[in-house]
Design a protein around this motif. Structure first.
Motif, mmCIF file in Angstrom:
data_model
loop_
_atom_site.group_PDB
_atom_site.id
_atom_site.type_symbol
_atom_site.label_atom_id
_atom_site.label_comp_id
_atom_site.label_asym_id
_atom_site.label_seq_id
_atom_site.Cartn_x
_atom_site.Cartn_y
_atom_site.Cartn_z
ATOM 1 N N SER A 1 -12.817 37.730 66.286
ATOM 2 C CA SER A 1 -14.212 37.395 66.597
ATOM 3 C C SER A 1 -14.279 36.462 67.807
ATOM 4 O O SER A 1 -15.194 36.532 68.628
ATOM 5 C CB SER A 1 -14.895 36.778 65.382
ATOM 6 N N ASN B 1 -6.804 33.979 60.136
ATOM 7 C CA ASN B 1 -6.475 33.774 61.549
ATOM 8 C C ASN B 1 -6.747 35.000 62.411
ATOM 9 O O ASN B 1 -7.431 34.874 63.446
ATOM 10 C CB ASN B 1 -5.022 33.327 61.692
ATOM 11 N N MET C 1 -10.485 35.433 62.763
ATOM 12 C CA MET C 1 -11.079 34.426 63.620
ATOM 13 C C MET C 1 -10.731 34.694 65.080
ATOM 14 O O MET C 1 -11.595 34.592 65.962
ATOM 15 C CB MET C 1 -10.564 33.040 63.221
ATOM 16 N N ALA C 2 -9.464 35.143 65.277
ATOM 17 C CA ALA C 2 -9.025 35.443 66.644
ATOM 18 C C ALA C 2 -9.814 36.610 67.201
ATOM 19 O O ALA C 2 -10.334 36.553 68.329
ATOM 20 C CB ALA C 2 -7.538 35.759 66.636
#
Lengths: 668, 139
Positions: free
Chosen positions: A461, A455, A458-459
């Motif tokens: 990027s 998470n 992903m956050a």
């Protein structure tokens, strides 16, 4: 040689020696006796005949001497002077001669000569008077003393005469010679009397000149007396040893000689001293020895008889001796054959009889002993049989037991080896389990960490992407780009981590493992060539296909290939990698064998752990082999390494062969 | 950018605030109407009050799980298109299960915004539950 033959030969020899020697001795003795006897006989005959002949001759000498005295008396007698006148040739003298002849039968004729040898008177007419040698000698020898001449065949009257002569003396002076022609019948009667001389014996007289002067037995008288056969002709040389006729003396015993016929004779002789006549008495030795020969023959007959008797006797004797021996021998042979029922029998009292009895006794004993032995032996055999049976039973039991034990042992051994195998497997499984547990724990940890990172990453990027939309400042954009790269790197790490840890079923296709290997080699061909790495492919062309994830297998093989490549290159700038695939039982085994430095012992157990790496920081994630491990495990396979430091390493991947149909069935 | 997207309403369900923010902004910039919920119950409450065309549903959340939320939403709104957001470390069977229970696709976290947009567009374009593409892979 059998005893029989020996006995016969012995007896024969004994008889031969005894009889033969006695015959020889007898013959010799009797021969000697015969010789002596014949010697005595012949000597006696010769001497007696010589005495008789001497007497006959003495008569004839006396006769002529008395006539000479008569004549001397007549001539000198005065009474007859008228008629005679002292003359011998007077008729009266002739008359006296005639009267004298008539008075004496043994006088055939009378002759008177004067000293000059002139015929004075004769009883025979002068013309028929043949003056032979005998008459001449009578005349010449009779001139001095009385003379006895020899015997001659008289030519005129036939027959034989003996001349005797004597001188006619007057007053001591010889005036003439008177000779008588005496008949010799009396002498011949003496010599031809062959009493005691047998069939071949004879007696005769030889004069000193060596002439036979009496008739012989086997020659004609004419041949003897008229032809004047000499001693040499008559082969009488034995009579005159040394050739000296004068010195012949009467023999004292007979000698062996040959007669005029050439036959062997015994001979004895006697010499008349006045005339030197030799009176010979002979007897053929064959005849003389006839009794000896007869005796010898008789003895030979006796010998033959003895031999015959001896043969029979020997035969009988040998029978009596050898028959028991033969019986004994037969008995021995029978017993040797094993016939103990045989008995010799014949209870003689002699040694052989006793021996036979003893032998029978022995046989009986033997038989008894044998029976006992047989009985014992039978018992023994039974016992042995029984024991053997028992033994064989025991043996069989033992064998059975041994068999059972062998089987048990075999089973035990098998069980043991199985146990050992199982234990090995257990150990290996335990080790693998440990490793798996360890890796699983790490996996869970990693999985958790990765998830937590998902998470934020992903956050991050996401924000970067959003910022890129409105940030214009080039420096800021550059920073954003760096952020993006870094976050991608972090994302990549997390992905790799998760790909090791995540539990996902591989995509199953029916694929060729060899193809996966070949694709990887092709993929790395350029780098391999660059790094001087030689690839040796030993791929089994018969390798069966299996249900597997082609991409994932590629990933595994690529990882192993790159690891080996780097290890060899870093170690010595070149290398050789043997990639082999094979079917072992129901698995496919793929091995990567490099000649790199190998893996140190202290780290070999850690190489499959995530993040374990020997490479410098930033050069490797330490996840390659962990991912391989995860993939292979997902395929229900095994991955492990055989290595020794300094001698390279072999990574081995084992995959079960899963057929398509089975896969279909299992997935439904 | 894409004018067709204005009528589309998307519900984002994720327990991670920054994910909700980033996804929301990325989709809003694409012209979608976006609402966000931090958990399953909130999502169901929102969905029952407001109509949504699509839901981005995190699989792993505290409280009600993604799968459960999926079931509840699909039961409530059978026409709702659902894209599951799954972590790389999650079990693949969960993805399979979610597809089986009506999810249109799934996205593996972490993914880029571009990937997200592409997946959403694809889903709307095909507008049907089948085939259910896997929009993105981590590779």
């Amino acid at each position: 040689m059998t005893i029989k033959r020996k006995v016969v030969v012995l007896i024969f020899a004994a008889i031969l020696v005894a009889a033969g020697s006695s015959t020889l001795i007898g013959r010799t003795i009797s021969k000697k006796a015969v010789e002596e006897e014949i010697g005595n006989l012949l000597t006696t005959i010769a001497q007696s005949k010589s005495l008789q002949i001497h007497a006959a001759i003495s008569d004839k000498v006396n006769s002529v001497e008395s006539l000479s005295q008569v004549l001397a008396t007549v001539i000198s007698d005065e009474a007859y002077q008228d008629q005679i006148q002292g003359r011998l040739d007077s008729p009266f003298v002739t008359y006296v001669l005639q009267r004298f002849k008539e008075s004496n039968e043994s006088i055939r004729d009378i002759v008177v000569w004067n000293m000059e040898g002139l015929l004075m008177a004769s009883t025979r007419p002068a013309e028929s008077l043949n003056m032979g040698q005998g008459l001449e000698e009578a005349l010449s020898m009779g001139k001095e003393k009385a003379y006895v001449g020899t015997i001659e065949a008289e030519a005129a009257g036939g027959g034989y005469v003996l001349y005797t002569s004597a001188p006619i003396r007057m007053n001591g002076e010889p005036i003439g010679v008177v000779a008588l022609l005496n008949t010799v019948d009396d002498i011949f009667a003496i010599t031809t009397d062959r009493t005691g001389l047998g069939k071949t014996g004879e007696s005769y007289v030889v004069n000193p000149q060596g002439y036979l002067i009496t008739p012989s037995r086997f020659l004609s008288d004419a041949a003897v007396l008229s032809n004047q056969l000499s001693i040499g002709d008559l082969k009488l040389e034995a009579l005159i040893p040394g050739g000296n006729h004068e010195q012949i003396q009467s023999s004292r015993k007979a000698i062996r000689a040959k007669n005029y016929l050439g036959d062997s004779v015994f001979r004895a002789y006697a010499v008349l001293p006045e005339t030197g006549w030799i009176v010979v008495a002979e007897k053929g030795s064959a005849e003389a020895f006839e009794p000896v020969v007869e005796m010898t023959n008789t003895m030979l007959f006796v010998l033959l008889g003895l031999l015959g008797a001896g043969a029979i006797g020997a035969f009988l004797l040998s029978r009596t001796i050898t028959k028991p021996i033969i019986n004994l021998h037969r008995g021995v042979v029978e017993i040797m054959k094993g016939n103990l029922n045989h008995r010799i029998g014949g209870g003689g009292t002699d040694e052989i009889g006793q021996l036979s009895m003893a032998f029978d006794q022995m046989t009986a004993n033997l038989q008894r002993t044998q029976r006992e032995l047989e009985a014992y032996s039978a018992g023994l055999e039974k016992m042995v049989e029984k024991r053997t049976r028992e033994l064989s039973l025991t043996n069989e039991e033992l064998n059975r037991e041994i068999e059972v034990r062998k089987k048990t042992e075999e089973t035990l051994r098998r069980t043991n080896s199985q146990l050992r195998e199982t234990m090995e497997q257990l150990k290996s499984s335990q080790a693998q389990l440990l490793q798996s547990e360890k890796l699983a724990a790490v996996g869970q940890l990693v999985s958790g960490v990765a998830h937590e990172l998902n998470n934020p990453l992903m956050a991050i990027s996401g924000y970067v992407e959003l910022m890129e939309m409105y940030v214009e400042d080039p420096t800021a954009r550059e920073d954003l780009q760096n952020l993006k790269t870094l976050s991608e790197r972090a994302t990549s790490v997390v992905r790799n981590l998760l790909s090791f840890a995540r539990k996902q079923d591989p995509k199953r296709e029916y694929i060729s493992v060899n193809d996966a290997i070949k694709v990887v080699i092709k993929l790395r061909a350029y780098e391999l060539n660059l790094d001087n790495i030689e690839i040796v492919q030993e791929l089994d062309p018969e390798l069966p296909k299996t249900m597997a994830d082609f991409q994932q297998l590629q990933q595994v093989f690529l990882n192993l290939l790159v690891n080996a490549e780097q290890a060899m290159r870093d170690a010595h700038g070149r290398g050789k990698l043997i990639i082999r695939s094979e079917k072992v039982g129901d698995i496919i085994r793929v091995s990567f064998t490099d000649d790199g430095p190998g893996i140190p012992r202290d780290i070999v157990n850690r190489i499959f752990e995530p993040f374990f790496t020997t490479k410098p920081v930033g050069k490797g994630t330490g996840l390659g082999l962990s991912i391989c491990y995860g993939i292979v495990r997902e395929h229900q396979g095994k991955i492990y390494v055989n290595t020794k430091e300094g001698e390279g390493a072999t990574f081995i991947v084992e995959l079960p062969i899963v057929t398509k149909s089975v896969e279909c069935l299992s997935t439904g | 950018m894409n004018g067709g997207n204005h009528s589309r309403r998307i519900l984002i369900v994720d327990d991670e605030e920054h994910i909700r923010k980033v996804l929301s902004r990325a989709l809003v910039t694409q012209g979608y109407e976006v609402a966000a919920a931090a958990g399953g119950e909130e999502a169901i409450a929102l969905a029952s009050k407001n109509p949504f065309d699509l839901a981005l549903l995190d699989l792993k959340m505290p409280g009600m799980s993604g799968l459960e939320v999926l079931q509840r939403l699909k039961a409530m709104l059978p026409d709702l298109i659902v894209i599951m957001l799954t972590g790389v470390a999650d079990n693949e069977s969960l993805e399979t299960q979610s597809l089986a229970q009506g999810a249109a696709a799934y996205l593996t976290k972490p993914c880029t915004l571009a990937e997200l947009r592409e997946c959403v567009e694809n889903v709307f374009r095909s507008a049907g539950p089948s085939p259910k593409p896997r929009c993105i892979s981590g590779a």
